[in-house]
Design a protein around this motif. Structure first.
Motif, PDB file in Angstrom:
ATOM      1  N   SER A   1       0.847  -1.177   0.000  1.00 13.32           N
ATOM      2  CA  SER A   1       0.000   0.000   0.000  1.00 13.32           C
ATOM      3  C   SER A   1       0.886   1.232   0.000  1.00 13.32           C
ATOM      4  O   SER A   1       2.036   1.187   0.438  1.00 13.32           O
ATOM      5  N   LYS A   2       0.342   2.345  -0.500  1.00 13.04           N
ATOM      6  CA  LYS A   2       1.146   3.566  -0.579  1.00 13.04           C
ATOM      7  C   LYS A   2       1.180   4.262   0.776  1.00 13.04           C
ATOM      8  O   LYS A   2       0.214   4.893   1.189  1.00 13.04           O
ATOM      9  N   ILE A   3       2.318   4.159   1.480  1.00 11.44           N
ATOM     10  CA  ILE A   3       2.462   4.841   2.765  1.00 11.44           C
ATOM     11  C   ILE A   3       3.665   5.775   2.763  1.00 11.44           C
ATOM     12  O   ILE A   3       3.895   6.502   3.724  1.00 11.44           O
ATOM     13  N   ALA A   4       4.445   5.769   1.678  1.00 12.22           N
ATOM     14  CA  ALA A   4       5.573   6.688   1.543  1.00 12.22           C
ATOM     15  C   ALA A   4       5.479   7.363   0.184  1.00 12.22           C
ATOM     16  O   ALA A   4       5.203   6.708  -0.822  1.00 12.22           O
ATOM     17  N   ILE A   5       5.690   8.685   0.137  1.00 14.19           N
ATOM     18  CA  ILE A   5       5.561   9.367  -1.138  1.00 14.19           C
ATOM     19  C   ILE A   5       6.778   9.089  -2.005  1.00 14.19           C
ATOM     20  O   ILE A   5       7.873   8.844  -1.522  1.00 14.19           O
TER      21      ILE A   5
ATOM     22  N   GLU B   1       1.847  14.468   3.414  1.00 14.35           N
ATOM     23  CA  GLU B   1       2.849  13.959   2.480  1.00 14.35           C
ATOM     24  C   GLU B   1       2.260  13.751   1.082  1.00 14.35           C
ATOM     25  O   GLU B   1       2.914  14.030   0.070  1.00 14.35           O
ATOM     26  N   LEU B   2       1.035  13.266   1.017  1.00 15.75           N
ATOM     27  CA  LEU B   2       0.392  13.069  -0.286  1.00 15.75           C
ATOM     28  C   LEU B   2       0.129  14.401  -0.985  1.00 15.75           C
ATOM     29  O   LEU B   2       0.257  14.509  -2.212  1.00 15.75           O
ATOM     30  N   ILE B   3      -0.221  15.430  -0.223  1.00 10.99           N
ATOM     31  CA  ILE B   3      -0.411  16.766  -0.808  1.00 10.99           C
ATOM     32  C   ILE B   3       0.921  17.297  -1.325  1.00 10.99           C
ATOM     33  O   ILE B   3       1.010  17.860  -2.424  1.00 10.99           O
TER      34      ILE B   3
ATOM     35  N   ARG C   1      -6.483  14.867  -3.446  1.00 10.07           N
ATOM     36  CA  ARG C   1      -7.764  14.396  -2.909  1.00 10.07           C
ATOM     37  C   ARG C   1      -8.005  12.935  -3.267  1.00 10.07           C
ATOM     38  O   ARG C   1      -8.438  12.140  -2.421  1.00 10.07           O
ATOM     39  N   LEU C   2      -7.738  12.576  -4.505  1.00 10.62           N
ATOM     40  CA  LEU C   2      -7.952  11.191  -4.938  1.00 10.62           C
ATOM     41  C   LEU C   2      -7.065  10.224  -4.149  1.00 10.62           C
ATOM     42  O   LEU C   2      -7.496   9.132  -3.769  1.00 10.62           O
TER      43      LEU C   2
ATOM     44  N   LEU D   1      -6.507   6.404   0.464  1.00 13.57           N
ATOM     45  CA  LEU D   1      -5.856   6.069   1.735  1.00 13.57           C
ATOM     46  C   LEU D   1      -6.867   5.839   2.854  1.00 13.57           C
ATOM     47  O   LEU D   1      -6.788   4.860   3.602  1.00 13.57           O
ATOM     48  N   LEU D   2      -7.852   6.749   2.967  1.00 14.97           N
ATOM     49  CA  LEU D   2      -8.779   6.722   4.103  1.00 14.97           C
ATOM     50  C   LEU D   2     -10.065   5.941   3.837  1.00 14.97           C
ATOM     51  O   LEU D   2     -10.762   5.551   4.765  1.00 14.97           O
ATOM     52  N   GLY D   3     -10.403   5.770   2.558  1.00 19.96           N
ATOM     53  CA  GLY D   3     -11.617   5.038   2.222  1.00 19.96           C
ATOM     54  C   GLY D   3     -12.900   5.829   2.422  1.00 19.96           C
ATOM     55  O   GLY D   3     -13.977   5.247   2.537  1.00 19.96           O
TER      56      GLY D   3
END
Length: 305
Positions: A31-35, A198-200, A270-271, A276-278
């Motif tokens: 899963s994506k947890i690091a940018i 981090e995603l932003i 946002r996507l 990530l959060l569902g």
């Protein structure tokens, strides 16, 4: 290693900037947890990813790339890396298959030997999907020569998934027998707000100039559940974030003409956050100038460094 023995421990990925450490972390966790970014020095936090397997649990500590710092921020990022060396069971040195081993890589090996002489060291040749089998073999031999015969060397492609499970087995085999540290299904111990920020930042870095990765910081101001939503509509969160830059000219670059660039950043981030959060997200972004924040201890503290 017997499959009846459960093993667990901590692993740290080190290497020059942009050697695939964050991408490999995401591939191992699933899963994506690091940018990830093509820009160097994008990782700023020691994000822990948790790898669950039937016979083992690995906690991955993804640190910023070691480098010669030019700012107080750079020094603090290096301190993060050095502090981690002594706290993990295995250190993995990542070297891309398509780049020759150079003085910078040898300097990192020297730093590891000095800071953590008793910690097990594994070499990982990353991005093997980019080169021929023959080139991979030559890189494995070169890395083995640098690390010495006591260190295992593993080729892997995080992008294609090739050798990922082999790497898991190698790392698990180097751990002591012991219980799981985290419940099954938990992927990271980072707070959701840190991951959102981090995603932003990742979305904002795409397509920007060379200096902005160092000058851009993101802080989540607040996350508020949207009231009045029906069960059919589902949960929705209002997320308000601030993007900090060091100069007014950089603010204009991030916002773009008529705000177009900032809208693109918001849509992309946002996507990723929804994934990530569902849940559905309303994301509001504002850009502020914090002059020379990388060199100011007070501002660094306020921005989470």
């Amino acid at each position: 290693m017997s499959k009846n023995e459960f093993r667990s421990g901590f692993v740290c990925f080190v290497g020059r900037p942009n050697t695939g450490k964050s991408t490999l972390t995401n591939a191992l966790v699933g899963s994506k947890i690091a940018i990830t970014s093509s820009r160097p020095q994008t990782t700023r936090h020691t994000i822990r990813g948790i790898v669950h397997r039937e016979h083992a649990q690995l906690i991955l500590v993804d640190t910023p790339g070691l480098h010669k710092p030019r700012t107080l921020l750079g020094q603090r990022l290096n301190d993060l890396v050095r502090d981690t060396y002594s706290e993990v069971d295995v250190i993995c040195l990542c070297i891309p298959a398509d780049e020759a081993i150079g003085p910078g890589d040898r300097w990192i090996v020297q730093q590891i030997r000095q800071m953590a002489p008793k910690t097990k060291l594994v070499g990982i040749v990353t991005k093997i999907d980019k080169v021929s089998r023959d080139a991979v073999g030559k890189q494995l031999l070169a890395l083995s020569t640098v690390l010495g015969p006591e260190s295992e060397v593993v080729p892997v492609s995080a992008k294609s998934g090739e050798q990922v499970e082999i790497l898991v087995d190698v790392l698990a085999g180097l751990m002591d027998e012991g219980p799981a540290f985290y419940p099954d299904g938990e992927l990271t111990d980072e707070p959701e707000e840190v991951l959102m920020a981090e995603l932003i930042r990742e979305a904002a870095l795409e397509g920007l100039g060379e200096e902005l990765p160092h000058s851009l910081a993101v802080v989540i101001e607040e996350v508020i559940p949207r009231e009045g939503r029906t069960e059919k509509q589902g949960e929705m969160l209002d997320v308000h974030a601030l993007l900090y830059v060091e100069r007014p000219s950089q603010k204009g670059i991030v916002i773009g003409k008529g705000g177009a660039r900032l809208r693109e950043v918001g849509t992309s981030a946002r996507l990723q956050i929804e994934k990530l959060l569902g849940v559905r997200i309303f994301l509001e972004l504002h850009v502020k100038v914090a002059k020379d924040w990388q060199r100011d201890p007070k501002q660094l503290g306020r921005l989470g460094f």
